[in-house]
Design a protein around this motif. Structure first.
Motif, PDB file in Angstrom:
ATOM      1  N   VAL A  42       0.827  -1.202   0.000  1.00 25.24           N
ATOM      2  CA  VAL A  42       0.000   0.000   0.000  1.00 25.24           C
ATOM      3  C   VAL A  42       0.864   1.256   0.000  1.00 25.24           C
ATOM      4  CG1 VAL A  42      -1.603   1.358   1.407  1.00 25.24           C
ATOM      5  CG2 VAL A  42      -2.004  -1.081   1.065  1.00 25.24           C
ATOM      6  N   LEU A  43       1.877   1.305   0.858  1.00 30.03           N
ATOM      7  CA  LEU A  43       2.708   2.507   0.970  1.00 30.03           C
ATOM      8  C   LEU A  43       3.583   2.706  -0.266  1.00 30.03           C
ATOM      9  CD1 LEU A  43       3.695   2.253   4.737  1.00 30.03           C
ATOM     10  CD2 LEU A  43       2.061   3.818   3.680  1.00 30.03           C
ATOM     11  N   THR A  44       4.052   1.621  -0.843  1.00 31.47           N
ATOM     12  CA  THR A  44       4.824   1.737  -2.083  1.00 31.47           C
ATOM     13  C   THR A  44       3.947   2.282  -3.203  1.00 31.47           C
ATOM     14  OG1 THR A  44       6.261  -0.112  -1.459  1.00 31.47           O
ATOM     15  CG2 THR A  44       6.188   0.480  -3.787  1.00 31.47           C
ATOM     16  N   SER A  45       2.709   1.777  -3.295  1.00 38.64           N
ATOM     17  CA  SER A  45       1.772   2.262  -4.305  1.00 38.64           C
ATOM     18  C   SER A  45       1.444   3.738  -4.088  1.00 38.64           C
ATOM     19  CB  SER A  45       0.494   1.426  -4.255  1.00 38.64           C
ATOM     20  OG  SER A  45      -0.472   1.925  -5.150  1.00 38.64           O
ATOM     21  N   ALA A  46       1.251   4.140  -2.816  1.00 37.85           N
ATOM     22  CA  ALA A  46       0.942   5.539  -2.524  1.00 37.85           C
ATOM     23  C   ALA A  46       2.100   6.460  -2.892  1.00 37.85           C
ATOM     24  CB  ALA A  46       0.604   5.692  -1.042  1.00 37.85           C
ATOM     25  N   THR A  47       3.315   6.015  -2.665  1.00 38.10           N
ATOM     26  CA  THR A  47       4.492   6.818  -3.017  1.00 38.10           C
ATOM     27  C   THR A  47       4.617   6.971  -4.530  1.00 38.10           C
ATOM     28  OG1 THR A  47       5.634   6.034  -1.029  1.00 38.10           O
ATOM     29  CG2 THR A  47       6.989   7.006  -2.756  1.00 38.10           C
ATOM     30  N   GLN A  48       4.404   5.880  -5.260  1.00 40.69           N
ATOM     31  CA  GLN A  48       4.465   5.938  -6.717  1.00 40.69           C
ATOM     32  C   GLN A  48       3.358   6.818  -7.283  1.00 40.69           C
ATOM     33  OE1 GLN A  48       4.276   1.785  -7.729  1.00 40.69           O
ATOM     34  NE2 GLN A  48       6.458   1.427  -7.360  1.00 40.69           N
ATOM     35  N   GLN A  49       2.160   6.708  -6.706  1.00 36.47           N
ATOM     36  CA  GLN A  49       1.037   7.532  -7.159  1.00 36.47           C
ATOM     37  C   GLN A  49       1.306   9.013  -6.908  1.00 36.47           C
ATOM     38  OE1 GLN A  49      -2.343   8.144  -4.678  1.00 36.47           O
ATOM     39  NE2 GLN A  49      -3.777   7.494  -6.264  1.00 36.47           N
ATOM     40  N   LEU A  50       1.904   9.316  -5.774  1.00 38.38           N
ATOM     41  CA  LEU A  50       2.232  10.703  -5.446  1.00 38.38           C
ATOM     42  C   LEU A  50       3.169  11.299  -6.483  1.00 38.38           C
ATOM     43  CD1 LEU A  50       2.374  13.157  -3.491  1.00 38.38           C
ATOM     44  CD2 LEU A  50       4.250  11.955  -2.332  1.00 38.38           C
ATOM     45  N   LYS A  51       4.209  10.559  -6.828  1.00 46.85           N
ATOM     46  CA  LYS A  51       5.173  11.064  -7.816  1.00 46.85           C
ATOM     47  C   LYS A  51       4.522  11.244  -9.181  1.00 46.85           C
ATOM     48  CE  LYS A  51       9.810  10.187  -9.642  1.00 46.85           C
ATOM     49  NZ  LYS A  51       9.444  10.557 -11.021  1.00 46.85           N
ATOM     50  N   ALA A  52       3.712  10.253  -9.601  1.00 42.84           N
ATOM     51  CA  ALA A  52       3.064  10.325 -10.914  1.00 42.84           C
ATOM     52  C   ALA A  52       2.091  11.501 -10.973  1.00 42.84           C
ATOM     53  CB  ALA A  52       2.352   9.015 -11.214  1.00 42.84           C
ATOM     54  N   PHE A  53       1.331  11.711  -9.908  1.00 39.65           N
ATOM     55  CA  PHE A  53       0.362  12.807  -9.901  1.00 39.65           C
ATOM     56  C   PHE A  53       1.062  14.159  -9.905  1.00 39.65           C
ATOM     57  CE2 PHE A  53      -2.086  16.004  -7.640  1.00 39.65           C
ATOM     58  CZ  PHE A  53      -3.266  15.999  -8.352  1.00 39.65           C
ATOM     59  N   ALA A  72     -13.256  10.151 -13.074  1.00 38.12           N
ATOM     60  CA  ALA A  72     -13.797   9.021 -13.831  1.00 38.12           C
ATOM     61  C   ALA A  72     -13.295   7.683 -13.312  1.00 38.12           C
ATOM     62  CB  ALA A  72     -13.439   9.171 -15.306  1.00 38.12           C
ATOM     63  N   LYS A  73     -12.296   7.700 -12.448  1.00 35.61           N
ATOM     64  CA  LYS A  73     -11.756   6.453 -11.918  1.00 35.61           C
ATOM     65  C   LYS A  73     -12.741   5.827 -10.934  1.00 35.61           C
ATOM     66  CE  LYS A  73      -6.840   7.701 -12.273  1.00 35.61           C
ATOM     67  NZ  LYS A  73      -5.580   7.849 -11.514  1.00 35.61           N
ATOM     68  N   LYS A  74     -12.703   4.503 -10.849  1.00 35.88           N
ATOM     69  CA  LYS A  74     -13.584   3.796  -9.928  1.00 35.88           C
ATOM     70  C   LYS A  74     -13.152   4.006  -8.487  1.00 35.88           C
ATOM     71  CE  LYS A  74     -14.903   0.107 -13.141  1.00 35.88           C
ATOM     72  NZ  LYS A  74     -14.922  -1.364 -13.376  1.00 35.88           N
ATOM     73  N   GLN A  75     -11.850   4.050  -8.267  1.00 36.01           N
ATOM     74  CA  GLN A  75     -11.336   4.223  -6.910  1.00 36.01           C
ATOM     75  C   GLN A  75     -10.357   5.391  -6.874  1.00 36.01           C
ATOM     76  OE1 GLN A  75      -9.359   0.786  -5.311  1.00 36.01           O
ATOM     77  NE2 GLN A  75      -9.384   1.552  -3.207  1.00 36.01           N
ATOM     78  N   ILE A  76     -10.671   6.374  -6.038  1.00 40.53           N
ATOM     79  CA  ILE A  76      -9.819   7.556  -5.904  1.00 40.53           C
ATOM     80  C   ILE A  76      -9.218   7.541  -4.504  1.00 40.53           C
ATOM     81  CG2 ILE A  76      -9.721  10.067  -6.007  1.00 40.53           C
ATOM     82  CD1 ILE A  76     -12.272   9.983  -7.690  1.00 40.53           C
ATOM     83  N   GLN A  77      -7.907   7.572  -4.432  1.00 41.40           N
ATOM     84  CA  GLN A  77      -7.258   7.542  -3.133  1.00 41.40           C
ATOM     85  C   GLN A  77      -5.937   8.301  -3.192  1.00 41.40           C
ATOM     86  OE1 GLN A  77      -6.774   3.353  -2.416  1.00 41.40           O
ATOM     87  NE2 GLN A  77      -5.253   3.081  -4.025  1.00 41.40           N
ATOM     88  N   GLY A  78      -5.305   8.447  -2.030  1.00 40.37           N
ATOM     89  CA  GLY A  78      -4.036   9.145  -1.971  1.00 40.37           C
ATOM     90  C   GLY A  78      -4.169  10.622  -2.275  1.00 40.37           C
ATOM     91  N   PHE A 195       7.377   1.954   8.560  1.00 41.11           N
ATOM     92  CA  PHE A 195       6.116   2.372   7.950  1.00 41.11           C
ATOM     93  C   PHE A 195       5.640   3.703   8.526  1.00 41.11           C
ATOM     94  CE2 PHE A 195       4.998  -2.340   7.079  1.00 41.11           C
ATOM     95  CZ  PHE A 195       5.828  -2.329   5.973  1.00 41.11           C
ATOM     96  N   SER A 196       5.860   3.933   9.806  1.00 44.20           N
ATOM     97  CA  SER A 196       5.478   5.218  10.403  1.00 44.20           C
ATOM     98  C   SER A 196       6.247   6.356   9.758  1.00 44.20           C
ATOM     99  CB  SER A 196       5.740   5.199  11.912  1.00 44.20           C
ATOM    100  OG  SER A 196       4.903   4.277  12.568  1.00 44.20           O
ATOM    101  N   HIS A 197       7.523   6.109   9.469  1.00 43.77           N
ATOM    102  CA  HIS A 197       8.337   7.129   8.800  1.00 43.77           C
ATOM    103  C   HIS A 197       7.815   7.396   7.392  1.00 43.77           C
ATOM    104  CE1 HIS A 197      11.814   9.489   7.673  1.00 43.77           C
ATOM    105  NE2 HIS A 197      12.083   8.665   6.687  1.00 43.77           N
ATOM    106  N   LYS A 198       7.430   6.334   6.676  1.00 42.11           N
ATOM    107  CA  LYS A 198       6.893   6.509   5.329  1.00 42.11           C
ATOM    108  C   LYS A 198       5.567   7.258   5.348  1.00 42.11           C
ATOM    109  CE  LYS A 198       8.992   2.733   2.710  1.00 42.11           C
ATOM    110  NZ  LYS A 198       8.732   1.601   1.797  1.00 42.11           N
TER     111      LYS A 198
END
Length: 227
Positions: A42-53, A72-78, A195-198
């Protein structure tokens, strides 16, 4: 004389209470490892999404088009959730009869603050359990060890001629409980700290974006006449 005793043998020979302690610690360890792998994903995905956005957002993309694309996305998060919440509230307030631009900006900021709190809560899922396992597992294991050693010495006192061979298996059974407590606690503490640091880094990045986005909307509100 057979010097090697298997873990299964020691477990089966232990008292019921020590067995329950070992089973509890084993369950803690298995559940904790499952959570570690899940949180890492989850945290790796959130970090990658942050950079891409951020790359897309700061490339000069039209905010309305970006909002439509993400909505338009089904799931919006981060961070996308912060952007959608903020822009949606901004558009709603712009269409209202509010004449004060600062009220529009403040309302947008509050909407993003709520989204930020929701996303941080989601990122911190399972972390309290890891912290709990890391703090109580050694004590649970120590309790099993103390109980096992106590039973060994009680049994030793019931015989006339005591030898080390008589008490050694009981002590070994008891010490396994402490080892299992450490086995459950050490990965849990390491994962919790990492994980707390991330999560803290992601929260800071989300907060920085929220302030920068609010500034952009404030300038846009000041530059454009209200409807």
């Amino acid at each position: 004389m057979q010097a090697e005793i298997s873990f299964v043998h020691l477990f089966l020979e232990a008292s019921i209470l020590v067995q329950l302690v070992m089973l509890t610690l084993l369950i803690f360890s298995i559940v904790c490892w499952a959570m570690i792998f899940q949180r890492r994903k989850v945290l790796t995905s959130a970090t990658q999404q942050l950079k891409a956005f951020e790359d897309k957002f700061w490339s000069g993309a039209d905010l309305s088009k970006l909002y439509s694309e993400i909505s338009a996305k089904k799931q919006i998060q981060g961070i996308e959730s912060l952007f959608v919440s903020g822009f949606k509230e901004y558009a709603r307030l712009r269409k209202s009869n509010i004449s004060n631009p600062q009220i529009i900006v403040d309302g947008t900021h509050r909407a993003m603050r709520v989204a930020l709190s929701r996303e941080v809560d989601s990122l911190e899922t399972h972390l309290p359990f890891m912290a709990t396992v890391g703090s109580i597992s050694p004590y649970i294991g120590l309790f099993g060890t103390v109980w096992g050693i106590m039973n060994s010495f009680i049994a030793l006192g019931a015989v006339k001629q005591a030898t080390l061979a008589m008490v050694a298996p009981g002590i070994a059974e008891a010490l396994i409980a402490t080892a299992m407590g450490l086995f459950a606690a050490i990965p849990a503490v390491m994962a919790y700290n990492r994980f707390s640091h991330k999560v803290e880094k992601l929260e800071n990045s989300y907060g920085n974006f929220m302030e920068e986005f609010s500034s952009i909307l404030q300038r846009q509100t000041a530059a454009e006449p209200l409807a």
